[in-house]
Motif scaffolding. Structure first.
Motif, short mmCIF file in Angstrom:
data_model
loop_
_atom_site.label_atom_id
_atom_site.label_comp_id
_atom_site.label_asym_id
_atom_site.label_seq_id
_atom_site.Cartn_x
_atom_site.Cartn_y
_atom_site.Cartn_z
N ASP A 90 0.82 -1.20 0.00
CA ASP A 90 0.00 0.00 0.00
C ASP A 90 0.86 1.26 0.00
OD1 ASP A 90 -2.32 -1.51 0.11
OD2 ASP A 90 -2.55 -1.33 2.28
N SER A 140 -5.22 -9.21 -3.68
CA SER A 140 -6.48 -8.52 -3.37
C SER A 140 -6.34 -7.02 -3.55
CB SER A 140 -6.94 -8.86 -1.95
OG SER A 140 -5.97 -8.47 -0.99
N GLY A 141 -5.13 -6.48 -3.28
CA GLY A 141 -4.89 -5.06 -3.51
C GLY A 141 -5.03 -4.69 -4.98
N GLN A 144 -8.66 -4.54 -6.06
CA GLN A 144 -9.29 -3.29 -5.66
C GLN A 144 -8.91 -2.15 -6.60
OE1 GLN A 144 -11.63 -4.31 -3.45
NE2 GLN A 144 -11.02 -3.00 -1.75
N GLN A 148 -13.91 -2.35 -10.58
CA GLN A 148 -14.95 -1.68 -9.83
C GLN A 148 -16.29 -2.33 -10.14
OE1 GLN A 148 -14.86 2.49 -10.75
NE2 GLN A 148 -12.91 2.86 -9.72
N ARG A 152 -15.59 -6.17 -10.16
CA ARG A 152 -14.81 -6.53 -8.98
C ARG A 152 -15.32 -7.82 -8.36
NH1 ARG A 152 -13.82 -1.96 -4.52
NH2 ARG A 152 -12.55 -1.14 -6.22
N TYR A 293 -16.85 -5.53 6.90
CA TYR A 293 -15.46 -5.95 7.00
C TYR A 293 -15.24 -6.80 8.25
CZ TYR A 293 -10.38 -5.88 7.12
OH TYR A 293 -9.06 -6.27 7.15
N THR A 409 -15.52 -10.44 -1.58
CA THR A 409 -16.08 -9.24 -2.19
C THR A 409 -16.80 -8.38 -1.15
OG1 THR A 409 -16.41 -10.48 -4.23
CG2 THR A 409 -17.58 -8.39 -4.03
N LEU A 412 -14.32 -6.71 1.53
CA LEU A 412 -13.42 -5.64 1.07
C LEU A 412 -14.12 -4.55 0.28
CD1 LEU A 412 -10.41 -7.89 -0.05
CD2 LEU A 412 -10.68 -6.65 2.11
N GLN A 413 -15.44 -4.62 0.15
CA GLN A 413 -16.14 -3.69 -0.74
C GLN A 413 -16.00 -2.23 -0.29
OE1 GLN A 413 -20.43 -4.02 -0.61
NE2 GLN A 413 -20.39 -4.96 1.39
N VAL A 417 -8.97 1.96 -1.43
CA VAL A 417 -7.93 1.32 -2.23
C VAL A 417 -6.56 1.51 -1.60
CG1 VAL A 417 -6.76 1.43 -4.48
CG2 VAL A 417 -9.24 1.48 -4.37
N ALA A 420 -6.01 -1.32 0.73
CA ALA A 420 -6.46 -2.62 0.25
C ALA A 420 -5.49 -3.73 0.62
CB ALA A 420 -6.65 -2.58 -1.27
#
Length: 491
Positions: A90, A140-141, A144, A148, A152, A293, A409, A412-413, A417, A420
């Motif tokens: 990140d 997963s990053g 993200q 979209q 996604r 989450y 999904t 992490l929605q 970002v 992420a």
């Protein structure tokens, strides 16, 4: 190179606008394919080694403790670095961290395949696990960053299929390699098979994966929170070690690490709250204020405790109890892998419409499949048990595919970002902790009836599956509670 090319100002009807969008979409999916291949390789090594343990023991004259460390060392190192490496991606560059993890994993696989002693193999597995833990949170990053909306969900569906298939296909692929190469050196190819994949994936990943955004757009790009890293690392090891060493570290003293883990993890939370007031922490505690989450992380923790333990005890039951070969034991688990892979892709497309209801339905199917497997063994135990459990395992696999991908999904929605990687690292850590705890708990029930001069392998398997089903039931209750809250619906 950015995650997506600049949006065209041309009207969609103008020549070239559709072609540009099509090329951008195709590039995103190719980038995802590279991520999934690398992720599959690292997650595969969690389960593929199980069927190779008898030949590893014979080839390197390994002790029981050494064999346990071949399994648990990988899991420990993997879980230890997930969150710090996610945060590093990140803050700096997901592509650079991904490429470093992929290169290190390839080298570690070569070292494991070339092992000449017990100590060599254990150290190579520790190295391999750490490299896998560096790589996996970046996947997963990238999802993200690159996708979209409904896209996604489909991307996470592909990731869920990868997780499910890697766990279930591992025993089959390991058995096939040992069958083809032979028991003498077949176990080496369980590790060496990663080499051509890693070497081929590196240049493609460098070309397709997006470069990092400018430093000003990355959350806390100068903050690395070393105190948080140390507290989380020490807490994670203290929590995992009693479980991953459950079969070798006898006596009650190992459980003294659990209160220590609780203290260290509580200190970690306190430090992150304090550090987060001034700078970007390793894990933002604000993430857990977002109910989807928090619920998704808890559900992963509990579900993976039941999910991964099944493969552990089923492989032991078939090979040690019924004298299946490594290949036939792997084939017996294939229905679960097939069901999981197909339904995960479908679940990724449906999650945007059905939300947490899809996860609830999947957990019901998993629970029904596991209980039917225990009943099948009760009624038709014997050499043909692989056939009698095929349909129940297929049902459980279909359910599992509807759990893992949609839950990723939904979890992490709402994660920014910029966070992420660290958020995905926490989710993956929950999965690894759940796996370790589940294997220890279910395994202890299994071994209690499979040990001794007259082991009852069928009863051991039935009781182990019942405990695993209880863990899946707990995950179902978490999903139902989140759905009942009114905020666990559609993304």
């Amino acid at each position: 190179m950015n995650a997506d090319p600049p949006r065209s100002t041309a009207h969609p009807a103008q020549p070239g606008a559709t072609a540009v969008g099509g090329r951008a979409a195709a590039r995103r999916w190719r980038a995802l394919a590279v991520c999934l291949v690398a992720g599959f390789m690292t997650l595969l090594d969690v389960s593929i080694v199980n069927v190779a343990l008898p030949t590893v023991r014979a080839g390197l004259h390994m002790s029981d403790s050494g064999l346990q460390w071949v399994l648990s060392g990988y899991a420990l190192a993997f879980g230890l670095v997930l969150v710090p490496s996610g945060r590093l991606g990140d803050a700096r560059s997901r592509r650079a961290v991904f490429l470093a993890g992929l290169a290190l994993f390839t080298v570690a696989s070569a070292l494991a395949g070339a092992a000449q002693s017990q100590e060599w193999l254990v150290l190579a597995r520790l190295f391999q696990g750490a490299a896998g833990g560096v790589l996996v949170p970046q996947v997963s990053g990238f999802i993200q960053v690159l996708f979209q909306g409904p896209e996604r969900g489909r991307a996470f569906g592909a990731l869920g299929a990868t997780i499910g298939l890697s766990t279930a296909v591992g025993p089959l692929l390991g058995g096939l390699l040992i069958h083809v190469v032979g028991p003498q050196d077949g176990w080496r190819w369980v590790f060496l098979v990663n080499l051509p994949i890693g070497v081929a994936a590196l240049p493609v990943a460098y070309r397709l994966l997006p470069a990092p955004p400018p430093a000003g757009d990355r959350a806390g790009h100068r903050d690395f929170d070393p105190v948080g890293v140390l507290l989380l690392g020490a807490g994670t090891v203290s929590l995992l070690l009693p479980f991953v060493q459950a079969q070798q570290w006898h006596g009650p003293t190992r459980w003294l690490l659990l209160p220590l883990a609780a203290v260290l993890l509580a200190a970690f939370v306190g430090w992150e709250l304090h550090y987060g007031r001034r700078r970007e922490p390793l894990v933002s505690m604000a993430l857990f204020a977002v109910r989807p989450y928090a619920a998704g992380v808890l559900l992963s923790l509990v579900y993976f405790a039941g999910f991964t333990a099944i493969f552990f005890i089923f492989t032991l039951y078939l090979q040690a109890g019924l004298h299946y070969s490594a290949l036939t034991a792997g084939l017996a688990i294939t229905p679960f892998a097939v069901g999981s892979g197909v339904s995960a892709a479908v679940g990724g497309r449906l999650v945007s419409r059905l939300g947490r209801r899809l996860v609830v339905a999947g957990l019901v199917l998993v629970l029904a499949g596991l209980l039917a497997s225990a009943l099948a063994v009760q009624l038709w135990s014997g050499p043909r048990v692989g056939w009698t459990t095929a349909l129940p395992l297929l049902v459980a696999g279909v359910g599992s595919g509807l759990v893992i991908a949609p839950n990723q999904t939904l979890t992490l929605q709402q994660v920014p970002v910029a966070r992420a990687g660290s958020a995905g690292g926490v989710l993956q850590t929950a999965q690894r902790v759940g796996s370790a705890v589940g294997i220890a708990v279910v395994g202890s029930v299994f071994f209690a009836h499979a040990a001794g001069p007259r082991p009852d392998w069928s009863l051991a398997f039935q009781l182990g599956v019942t405990v695993a089903a209880g863990l899946v039931l707990a995950a179902l209750l978490v999903a139902v509670a989140d759905l009942a809250s009114g905020r666990g619906g559609r993304p």
